[in-house]
Every structure is written in C-alpha cells, then in structure tokens.
Motif scaffolding. Structure first.
Motif, PDB file in Angstrom:
ATOM      1  N   GLY A 172      29.929  -3.003  -1.342  1.00 32.44           N
ATOM      2  CA  GLY A 172      28.690  -3.400  -0.675  1.00 32.44           C
ATOM      3  C   GLY A 172      27.433  -2.703  -1.156  1.00 32.44           C
ATOM      4  O   GLY A 172      26.421  -2.713  -0.460  1.00 32.44           O
ATOM      5  N   ALA A 173      27.465  -2.072  -2.339  1.00 40.67           N
ATOM      6  CA  ALA A 173      26.285  -1.359  -2.839  1.00 40.67           C
ATOM      7  C   ALA A 173      25.175  -2.332  -3.219  1.00 40.67           C
ATOM      8  O   ALA A 173      25.422  -3.505  -3.526  1.00 40.67           O
ATOM      9  N   ALA A 174      23.945  -1.844  -3.222  1.00 40.01           N
ATOM     10  CA  ALA A 174      22.806  -2.632  -3.709  1.00 40.01           C
ATOM     11  C   ALA A 174      22.824  -2.635  -5.237  1.00 40.01           C
ATOM     12  O   ALA A 174      23.431  -1.760  -5.853  1.00 40.01           O
ATOM     13  N   PRO A 175      22.147  -3.619  -5.861  1.00 35.95           N
ATOM     14  CA  PRO A 175      22.174  -3.676  -7.330  1.00 35.95           C
ATOM     15  C   PRO A 175      21.473  -2.501  -8.003  1.00 35.95           C
ATOM     16  O   PRO A 175      21.807  -2.138  -9.129  1.00 35.95           O
ATOM     17  N   MET A 176      20.495  -1.886  -7.318  1.00 35.13           N
ATOM     18  CA  MET A 176      19.818  -0.694  -7.834  1.00 35.13           C
ATOM     19  C   MET A 176      19.551   0.243  -6.663  1.00 35.13           C
ATOM     20  O   MET A 176      19.576  -0.175  -5.505  1.00 35.13           O
ATOM     21  N   GLY A 177      19.262   1.493  -6.964  1.00 37.47           N
ATOM     22  CA  GLY A 177      18.995   2.448  -5.892  1.00 37.47           C
ATOM     23  C   GLY A 177      17.932   3.458  -6.247  1.00 37.47           C
ATOM     24  O   GLY A 177      17.504   3.571  -7.402  1.00 37.47           O
ATOM     25  N   TYR A 178      17.498   4.203  -5.239  1.00 33.36           N
ATOM     26  CA  TYR A 178      16.602   5.348  -5.434  1.00 33.36           C
ATOM     27  C   TYR A 178      16.465   6.113  -4.112  1.00 33.36           C
ATOM     28  O   TYR A 178      17.204   7.013  -3.829  1.00 33.36           O
ATOM     29  N   ASP A 179      15.510   5.706  -3.258  1.00 36.85           N
ATOM     30  CA  ASP A 179      15.223   6.428  -2.025  1.00 36.85           C
ATOM     31  C   ASP A 179      15.702   5.597  -0.822  1.00 36.85           C
ATOM     32  O   ASP A 179      15.988   4.406  -0.951  1.00 36.85           O
ATOM     33  N   LYS A 238       5.590  -8.655  -4.307  1.00 39.62           N
ATOM     34  CA  LYS A 238       4.552  -9.080  -5.239  1.00 39.62           C
ATOM     35  C   LYS A 238       3.781  -7.823  -5.652  1.00 39.62           C
ATOM     36  O   LYS A 238       3.390  -7.030  -4.804  1.00 39.62           O
ATOM     37  N   ASP A 239       3.588  -7.624  -6.951  1.00 41.79           N
ATOM     38  CA  ASP A 239       2.940  -6.397  -7.449  1.00 41.79           C
ATOM     39  C   ASP A 239       3.687  -5.165  -6.943  1.00 41.79           C
ATOM     40  O   ASP A 239       3.079  -4.199  -6.465  1.00 41.79           O
ATOM     41  N   GLY A 240       5.004  -5.210  -7.045  1.00 44.84           N
ATOM     42  CA  GLY A 240       5.819  -4.130  -6.475  1.00 44.84           C
ATOM     43  C   GLY A 240       6.772  -3.493  -7.470  1.00 44.84           C
ATOM     44  O   GLY A 240       7.894  -3.154  -7.116  1.00 44.84           O
ATOM     45  N   LEU A 241       6.323  -3.308  -8.715  1.00 43.36           N
ATOM     46  CA  LEU A 241       7.210  -2.734  -9.734  1.00 43.36           C
ATOM     47  C   LEU A 241       7.464  -1.241  -9.505  1.00 43.36           C
ATOM     48  O   LEU A 241       6.534  -0.470  -9.279  1.00 43.36           O
ATOM     49  N   ILE A 242       8.715  -0.864  -9.573  1.00 44.50           N
ATOM     50  CA  ILE A 242       9.226   0.498  -9.372  1.00 44.50           C
ATOM     51  C   ILE A 242       8.864   1.050  -7.991  1.00 44.50           C
ATOM     52  O   ILE A 242       8.064   1.977  -7.857  1.00 44.50           O
ATOM     53  N   PRO A 243       9.443   0.476  -6.934  1.00 44.95           N
ATOM     54  CA  PRO A 243       9.254   1.046  -5.594  1.00 44.95           C
ATOM     55  C   PRO A 243      10.051   2.345  -5.466  1.00 44.95           C
ATOM     56  O   PRO A 243      11.274   2.326  -5.578  1.00 44.95           O
ATOM     57  N   LEU A 244       9.364   3.446  -5.266  1.00 45.53           N
ATOM     58  CA  LEU A 244      10.041   4.744  -5.222  1.00 45.53           C
ATOM     59  C   LEU A 244      10.176   5.242  -3.787  1.00 45.53           C
ATOM     60  O   LEU A 244      11.079   4.861  -3.078  1.00 45.53           O
ATOM     61  N   GLU A 245       9.244   6.072  -3.321  1.00 51.66           N
ATOM     62  CA  GLU A 245       9.420   6.714  -2.015  1.00 51.66           C
ATOM     63  C   GLU A 245       9.134   5.736  -0.873  1.00 51.66           C
ATOM     64  O   GLU A 245       8.114   5.049  -0.877  1.00 51.66           O
ATOM     65  N   VAL A 246      10.051   5.717   0.096  1.00 52.65           N
ATOM     66  CA  VAL A 246       9.913   4.826   1.261  1.00 52.65           C
ATOM     67  C   VAL A 246       9.812   5.685   2.520  1.00 52.65           C
ATOM     68  O   VAL A 246      10.535   6.670   2.671  1.00 52.65           O
ATOM     69  N   ARG A 247       8.857   5.337   3.395  1.00 49.30           N
ATOM     70  CA  ARG A 247       8.641   6.098   4.630  1.00 49.30           C
ATOM     71  C   ARG A 247       8.428   5.145   5.805  1.00 49.30           C
ATOM     72  O   ARG A 247       7.449   4.401   5.824  1.00 49.30           O
ATOM     73  N   PHE A 248       9.342   5.179   6.759  1.00 46.62           N
ATOM     74  CA  PHE A 248       9.038   4.562   8.050  1.00 46.62           C
ATOM     75  C   PHE A 248       7.985   5.421   8.742  1.00 46.62           C
ATOM     76  O   PHE A 248       7.849   6.615   8.444  1.00 46.62           O
ATOM     77  N   LEU A 249       7.230   4.845   9.689  1.00 47.03           N
ATOM     78  CA  LEU A 249       6.420   5.680  10.566  1.00 47.03           C
ATOM     79  C   LEU A 249       7.356   6.674  11.263  1.00 47.03           C
ATOM     80  O   LEU A 249       8.525   6.388  11.512  1.00 47.03           O
ATOM     81  N   GLY A 255       5.652   3.268  -1.840  1.00 46.70           N
ATOM     82  CA  GLY A 255       4.761   3.379  -2.988  1.00 46.70           C
ATOM     83  C   GLY A 255       5.420   2.788  -4.215  1.00 46.70           C
ATOM     84  O   GLY A 255       6.534   3.169  -4.570  1.00 46.70           O
ATOM     85  N   CYS A 256       4.752   1.832  -4.846  1.00 45.22           N
ATOM     86  CA  CYS A 256       5.292   1.185  -6.050  1.00 45.22           C
ATOM     87  C   CYS A 256       4.594   1.780  -7.273  1.00 45.22           C
ATOM     88  O   CYS A 256       3.396   1.533  -7.492  1.00 45.22           O
ATOM     89  N   ALA A 257       5.344   2.549  -8.054  1.00 47.76           N
ATOM     90  CA  ALA A 257       4.751   3.388  -9.087  1.00 47.76           C
ATOM     91  C   ALA A 257       4.018   2.584 -10.162  1.00 47.76           C
ATOM     92  O   ALA A 257       2.825   2.774 -10.396  1.00 47.76           O
ATOM     93  N   LEU A 258       4.742   1.695 -10.827  1.00 48.29           N
ATOM     94  CA  LEU A 258       4.158   1.034 -11.997  1.00 48.29           C
ATOM     95  C   LEU A 258       3.062   0.044 -11.626  1.00 48.29           C
ATOM     96  O   LEU A 258       2.045  -0.058 -12.317  1.00 48.29           O
ATOM     97  N   SER A 259       3.244  -0.675 -10.525  1.00 48.98           N
ATOM     98  CA  SER A 259       2.196  -1.595 -10.071  1.00 48.98           C
ATOM     99  C   SER A 259       1.049  -0.848  -9.402  1.00 48.98           C
ATOM    100  O   SER A 259      -0.026  -1.408  -9.184  1.00 48.98           O
TER     101      SER A 259
END
Length: 472
Positions: free
Chosen positions: A182-189, A245-256, A267-271
């Motif tokens: 059940g893993a996602a195709p890619m990962g990070y944060d 859209k305009d979301g290349l390389i989404p890195l750090e994710v923060r819920f409130l 935050g999407c680094a490359l875009s």
C-alpha cells in the motif's frame, strides 16, 4: 496549565500552551561530511543559544556517528505532545534517520542534554528486510507511543513512499505503517491530524534520480513529484491523490497546529509555490496555490530562469504566521495566514543566495526586486549559500536558519558551502506587526569545525518545536 500538571507526559496540552514554554537554551542539529571530501562521520552538534551563556552561539558538544557517509538529514523524537496525556512517556531520545545509508540512530539526550550519547543503531539491513524501504526522511512520534519514519525509496533506490514503524521503547523495527503493497509511488515528508482521521504525505523523487545532483532533464521526464497523498489514518490506506497545478517537488507539509483544523500548507520547491490544502464538506480534500514566488531571468547560471526554490516552511504555534526559505533567491519570508486562502506578506529578509551583487549571476529581469541584494556579512564572515532549514522559537519571536540543503545539491548549487561550511543564523521576528531583522551578534560558523567545514541541517529544541510536535 503545563506547569501545574503533576503527572503529565511530554510536551504541552495545546499549541497555545506551548507558546508559553521556556526559552530555548540549546539546539541540536546534524552536521554532514558526505560529499565534502572530508573522510569523517556525520555528527550531532549541540549549540548554545542562551544569550546569558558565555558559550552563546558556539558548538558545545559533538557526537560523531560510528559510520561514514550516512547523510544525516532530519530528526524527530521518541515521544512528543501527542503523548501529553501519558505520564509514563518522557522525551529523551532523538531519532536520526539517515537519508543515504538508511541507518537510524537513536540518541540519548535525556541523560545529559548538553552532551548527547548514542543509545542504539538500527542497521539498514533490518529496515530493508522488514519493510522493503530505504532512504529515510521524516520522523514523527505517534500517540500510540510508536515512532514513524517516511521513506523515499526501496532498498535499490527506486521511488517508494512508505513508512517504517518503530517500537517507541525498544526501537525495534515493527514493519511498515501502511498495509502490505500500500505504499505511495513517491515519498518525502508527512503530517497527520487524527481528529480528521487523515495523514498527508509529499514527494521529492526516486533516490536514484536526486542523490547525485539535480538534472533539469529529469523534470521534463516527469521523474520529480508534484502530488499530495491523502491517507486514512485509522485504516492506514491511501484514499486520494491530489495533483497540484504549479506544484513541482512538494517538500515540507504542515497542517495547522490546531488539532481541530482541517487544512494546512505545503511548500513546492521547484515551482516556488505555497499550496493550501483543505477538507471539503463531502470529506474529500482539495489543494490550491496561494503564494507564487516568480522566477528571475538570469545570466551566468545553469538555466535562463532561476526559481526561488522553497525548501522549508513553518507555521507559528498560534497558526498566525507562515515562514519559508527561498534557498536560491536567498530570502526568508513571513506571511500572515489569518486568512489561509490569501496569505499576506508581512516580512522578508535576504541572507545570501545566488543573486547577490558581485557574484557570477546577473539578474536580467526581476518581478520583485529593483536591484540585486547585497552579500550577507555577519561578524566579519561573508555567508555562503542561502537560507534553507528554519526553526521558530516557541513564542514565535526568534527564527533560526541554516544554509545546507543536501550535500550533493549543495555541491552543485553552492560549491562555496563545501569549501567554507554552512552557518547558523538567528532572525528576530516582529510578531505584532510582522517583520524580520537579523541578530548581528549570532553566528555559528561550521566552516571552523575541528575536522573541517561541515554542512549543518535541521534544528531541534530539546523540549519540542513547531515542526516536531503534533497535537491530538
């Protein structure tokens, strides 16, 4: 409330209570020697950040790892505010997953907080065998008492976004958090919000794609991530994938931080965008772009347009301000997010970067600046690199910044960082009107380390912080 509690667990009962916590006195951060030409192990540095101390803004302890070329990166805790109600829990172990070797170090910071020592080493062979995962990144403590670590790949370095689950007491590898297959195709944060039965994870790229440097052709080939993955927290299943859209390389994710909130930011680094994600009335999730840092047309750089490259984001504990770093452009920004759909720029400061005056890059067209920023000099040192990892004090009044992203990318984009080492800086924050101002008396120069210039990365306070603790 936190001080009156006689039998409480780690952290604080609420994010707003955490803002009343004690001022930070020391900071832990991993220092990396991989890709620097120095044959020495990565180490955990302890830095004194107490202005009343004679050792203020100095490294007071170094804990070397037993192996070479691990690439320490991010860190987390054995337990945090998610276990506040459990008085048997104590925040005394710092988790150090290795980005390249896939080793996990468990560091005892409870016995002597100013002189951490190694408690346990989890070898990559165990991670590979029990989880079929590798290239470990974010570590979060769970309310169950377990520790969960995200991965970017399988043992061969192909893309795979899974999660390693550790016992929070023995640190035995229990297997994967997600169900088999059940893993996602890619990962990070990742970040979870149990009241909404949700976790959201992000994606960088396959380790084999990014590990030796950035190749723009890999973007064209679709090898870099641009999606958010939404998980059912209780069933441990991927239930929705959001293509940005305009979301290349989404890195750090923060819920409130508010555990009742059903929204957050990535935050999407490359875009170079900040995207706002939120829960719809029907229970599905959506995402939309709310901040765009425009690229600059340049000469003397690897591409004709230079993105800001948003590499780290943070939310203040009262969910009022969002901070992010533009590693290439060289600025740190503060946005008022009182209206999360329309963040408003409240502060900005340049701390080096690739477009400083007198450097190799000439800016031909700039939608934001009238002229190229001056190089940053602190305590007589011209600062190499650009702002990268950020950490906010609990009261929101001090922002700490380091300048290394990842050794192979440092070497490619900022060769000076390899020669001179990274730095740690401190910014004073105006939390009333907004605004960022450099503290000229604070500089940790990792170019002067005993074994040679080192690359310092993510910052952690012993009592938890804005990016380590999750409230339930």
């Amino acid at each position: 409330m936190a001080t009156k509690c006689q039998k409480c667990g780690p952290g604080y009962p609420t994010p707003l209570e955490a803002m009343k916590g004690p001022r930070e006195e020391i900071v832990y951060l991993p220092c990396i020697y991989r890709n620097t030409g120095i044959e020495a192990p990565d180490y955990l540095a302890t830095v004194d950040v107490d202005p009343k101390s004679p050792q203020y803004s100095q490294v007071i302890h170094r804990l070397p790892m037993p192996y070479l070329k691990d690439e320490l990166h991010h860190s987390g805790w054995n337990t945090c505010s998610s276990c506040f109600g459990d008085s048997t829990k104590s925040r005394n172990k710092l988790m150090l997953p290795s980005f390249i070797s896939s080793r996990v170090y468990v560091v005892d910071v409870g016995s002597e907080p100013r002189a951490p020592k190694l408690h346990k080493v989890i070898e990559p062979s165990e991670i590979h065998a029990k989880c079929n995962l590798g290239n470990l990144h974010t570590s979060h403590c769970l309310a169950s008492g377990e520790v969960m670590i995200s991965s970017l790949g399988d043992p061969q370095g192909n893309a795979k976004g899974g999660f390693v689950l550790l016992d929070g007491e023995t640190f035995e590898v229990k297997g994967t958090w997600e169900r088999p297959g059940g893993a996602a195709p890619m990962g990070y944060d990742f970040w979870y919000q149990p009241r909404h039965n949700v976790m959201i994870s992000t994606e960088w790229a396959a380790p084999n794609v990014l590990k030796d440097g950035f190749n723009p052709a890999d973007v064209e080939a679709g090898l870099y991530g641009s999606r958010l993955h939404v998980w059912d927290w209780q069933r441990r299943e991927l239930i929705q994938t959001l293509q940005m859209k305009d979301g290349l390389i989404p890195l750090e994710v923060r819920f409130l931080h508010d555990p009742a909130a059903a929204q957050g930011f990535v935050g999407c680094a490359l875009s170079s965008t900040i995207q706002h994600f939120y829960k719809n009335e029907g229970g599905t999730w959506s995402v939309e772009k709310v901040v765009q840092v425009p690229p600059k047309k340049v000469k003397g750089w690897m591409l004709p347009e230079m993105p800001g490259l948003i590499t780290d984001i943070l939310l203040s504990l009262d969910d009022r301000f969002l901070y992010f770093s533009n590693w290439l452009h060289g600025d740190v920004r503060q946005y008022d997010i009182s209206n999360p759909n329309k963040p408003c720029l409240a502060g900005q400061i340049f701390l080096g970067g690739s477009i400083v005056k007198g450097g190799p890059v000439q800016v031909l067209e700039d939608q934001e600046l009238k002229c190229q920023p001056e190089p940053l000099v602190v305590k007589g040192k011209r600062v190499p690199g650009g702002p990268q990892m950020i950490q906010l004090s609990l009261d929101g009044k001090r922002l700490y910044v380091t300048t290394s992203l990842y050794s192979a990318w440092d070497k490619q984009f900022y060769p000076d960082l390899i020669r001179e080492g990274s730095v740690m800086l401190q910014i004073d924050v105006d939390t009333v009107n907004g605004g960022l101002k450099l503290n000229p008396n604070f500089l940790v120069d990792f170019g002067k380390e005993p074994l040679g210039p080192a690359l310092a990365h993510e910052l952690r306070y012993p009592g938890g912080d804005c990016s380590s603790d999750i409230w339930i």
